[in-house]
Design a protein around this motif. Structure first.
Motif, PDB file in Angstrom:
ATOM      1  N   ARG A 193      12.591 121.539  67.618  1.00  0.00           N
ATOM      2  CA  ARG A 193      12.453 122.635  68.587  1.00  0.00           C
ATOM      3  C   ARG A 193      11.246 123.503  68.272  1.00  0.00           C
ATOM      4  NH1 ARG A 193      14.061 127.985  68.301  1.00  0.00           N
ATOM      5  NH2 ARG A 193      15.172 127.646  66.337  1.00  0.00           N
ATOM      6  N   LYS A 194      11.045 123.813  67.011  1.00  0.00           N
ATOM      7  CA  LYS A 194       9.986 124.743  66.615  1.00  0.00           C
ATOM      8  C   LYS A 194       8.647 124.066  66.370  1.00  0.00           C
ATOM      9  CE  LYS A 194      12.686 126.570  63.383  1.00  0.00           C
ATOM     10  NZ  LYS A 194      13.179 127.473  62.303  1.00  0.00           N
ATOM     11  N   CYS A 195       8.635 122.734  66.324  1.00  0.00           N
ATOM     12  CA  CYS A 195       7.375 122.012  66.130  1.00  0.00           C
ATOM     13  C   CYS A 195       6.441 122.278  67.308  1.00  0.00           C
ATOM     14  CB  CYS A 195       7.650 120.520  66.002  1.00  0.00           C
ATOM     15  SG  CYS A 195       6.162 119.510  65.832  1.00  0.00           S
ATOM     16  N   PRO A 196       5.206 122.720  67.064  1.00  0.00           N
ATOM     17  CA  PRO A 196       4.292 123.015  68.171  1.00  0.00           C
ATOM     18  C   PRO A 196       3.722 121.775  68.850  1.00  0.00           C
ATOM     19  CG  PRO A 196       3.175 123.331  66.085  1.00  0.00           C
ATOM     20  CD  PRO A 196       4.616 123.055  65.755  1.00  0.00           C
ATOM     21  N   LYS A 197       3.968 120.600  68.273  1.00  0.00           N
ATOM     22  CA  LYS A 197       3.484 119.356  68.853  1.00  0.00           C
ATOM     23  C   LYS A 197       4.565 118.754  69.750  1.00  0.00           C
ATOM     24  CE  LYS A 197       0.605 120.327  65.550  1.00  0.00           C
ATOM     25  NZ  LYS A 197       0.262 119.511  64.400  1.00  0.00           N
ATOM     26  N   LEU A 198       4.166 118.131  70.837  1.00  0.00           N
ATOM     27  CA  LEU A 198       5.125 117.438  71.692  1.00  0.00           C
ATOM     28  C   LEU A 198       5.641 116.194  70.978  1.00  0.00           C
ATOM     29  CD1 LEU A 198       3.343 117.726  75.161  1.00  0.00           C
ATOM     30  CD2 LEU A 198       5.319 119.022  74.358  1.00  0.00           C
ATOM     31  N   ILE A 199       6.944 115.943  71.105  1.00  0.00           N
ATOM     32  CA  ILE A 199       7.584 114.823  70.434  1.00  0.00           C
ATOM     33  C   ILE A 199       8.104 113.834  71.483  1.00  0.00           C
ATOM     34  CG2 ILE A 199       9.406 114.089  68.854  1.00  0.00           C
ATOM     35  CD1 ILE A 199       9.371 116.914  67.663  1.00  0.00           C
ATOM     36  N   ILE A 200       7.642 112.598  71.384  1.00  0.00           N
ATOM     37  CA  ILE A 200       8.102 111.520  72.257  1.00  0.00           C
ATOM     38  C   ILE A 200       9.179 110.741  71.511  1.00  0.00           C
ATOM     39  CG2 ILE A 200       7.447 109.421  73.501  1.00  0.00           C
ATOM     40  CD1 ILE A 200       4.531 110.486  73.439  1.00  0.00           C
ATOM     41  N   GLY A 201      10.309 110.488  72.159  1.00  0.00           N
ATOM     42  CA  GLY A 201      11.365 109.699  71.549  1.00  0.00           C
ATOM     43  C   GLY A 201      11.337 108.261  72.034  1.00  0.00           C
ATOM     44  N   ARG A 202      11.391 107.316  71.088  1.00  0.00           N
ATOM     45  CA  ARG A 202      11.474 105.884  71.418  1.00  0.00           C
ATOM     46  C   ARG A 202      12.940 105.472  71.252  1.00  0.00           C
ATOM     47  NH1 ARG A 202      11.707 100.824  68.888  1.00  0.00           N
ATOM     48  NH2 ARG A 202      10.474  99.162  69.863  1.00  0.00           N
ATOM     49  N   ILE A 203      13.643 105.321  72.359  1.00  0.00           N
ATOM     50  CA  ILE A 203      15.074 105.052  72.325  1.00  0.00           C
ATOM     51  C   ILE A 203      15.287 103.569  72.651  1.00  0.00           C
ATOM     52  CG2 ILE A 203      17.333 105.855  73.066  1.00  0.00           C
ATOM     53  CD1 ILE A 203      15.493 108.051  71.879  1.00  0.00           C
ATOM     54  N   HIS A 204      15.430 102.755  71.610  1.00  0.00           N
ATOM     55  CA  HIS A 204      15.446 101.295  71.799  1.00  0.00           C
ATOM     56  C   HIS A 204      16.854 100.708  71.835  1.00  0.00           C
ATOM     57  CE1 HIS A 204      16.011 101.345  67.399  1.00  0.00           C
ATOM     58  NE2 HIS A 204      16.638 100.188  67.608  1.00  0.00           N
TER      59      HIS A 204
END
Length: 257
Positions: A98-109
């Protein structure tokens, strides 16, 4: 870099501004406390690395994305303090994302259970493949999705979250998760999913870091109190996990598997 935790690990790689974080556990990528701690630490470290522009979160293998909390650790919890410590691990990972300033992409395999659904909800953009069904199974073992609940509810809305939490024994398919907003994209094959992830990550790595940071703050507006909220929720789970109902339910589940 690979941080080894027994047979489990958290691995991170950086290439042209794109950081990939991979976690692994031999039991369907379940999450013991040590793995949760390392995940939170890794994401927090990447948050402050100026060379990192975007983050991809993934797990290993070809089957489950994440089976949630480690049953071995759940049955080993002896008191409320130990329960709080374990479930706070999920709180720390979600809050780090939540607090990470970078956008996080999730790879849901693959399939997501319990805390795995929480991870999928806490990324900023989840890209999944067909067959990535979801289930919040906590009530079936006498607890509830208290820590991951705010993240899931934020993405899917109260109605869909309630359906998942109440009907703890049923799977919702990946299309349901896409329609409810948990998954941003759903692809028919692993190859299509990975191509989409690569394309988006590359695009974001060439986008303005400042603009993405400001966007992320807007996306997560209203969650500023989660440092306290998720720990309070962890206390509830840490108390309930000590019940005879939960111990018996876990023992029955382990006997079947």
């Amino acid at each position: 870099m690979v941080t080894q935790i027994s047979e489990a690990y958290v691995k991170k790689e950086l290439h042209k501004g794109i950081a990939t974080v991979e976690f692994h556990h031999p039991q369907s990528n379940s999450l013991p406390g040590s793995l949760l701690s390392e995940l939170a630490h890794t994401i927090s470290h990447l948050a402050h690395d100026p060379n990192v522009l975007v983050i991809i979160l993934k797990s290993s293998g070809e089957k489950a994305f994440c089976a949630g909390a480690s049953f071995d650790e759940l049955v080993a919890i002896k008191n409320e303090a130990e329960g709080l410590k374990f479930f706070s691990g999920f709180a720390h990972v979600i809050n780090a994302m939540r607090k990470c300033p970078k956008l996080i992409i999730g790879r849901i395999h693959g399939k997501c259970v319990g805390g795995g659904v929480g991870l999928a909800a806490a990324v900023d953009y989840a890209i999944a493949v067909e067959g990535s069904d979801i289930k919040l199974s906590e009530l079936a073992i006498g607890i509830g999705p208290f820590v991951v609940g705010p993240a899931v509810e934020r993405k899917t809305g109260t109605s869909a979250f309630s359906q998942l939490a109440i009907d703890a024994s049923s799977w919702r398919n990946a299309d349901w998760a896409k329609r409810k907003g948990l998954f941003s994209e759903l692809h028919p094959t692993i190859e299509d999913m990975d191509e989409s992830i690569s394309k988006l990550a590359n695009t974001l790595s060439h986008s303005s870091p400042e603009a993405m940071h400001e966007m992320k703050k807007i996306f997560w507006k209203g969650t500023e109190h989660w440092d306290e909220l998720l720990i309070e929720r962890a206390k509830i789970s840490g108390r309930l996990v000590l019940s005879e109902f939960t111990k018996n339910a876990i023992a029955r589940f382990k006997a079947k598997s």
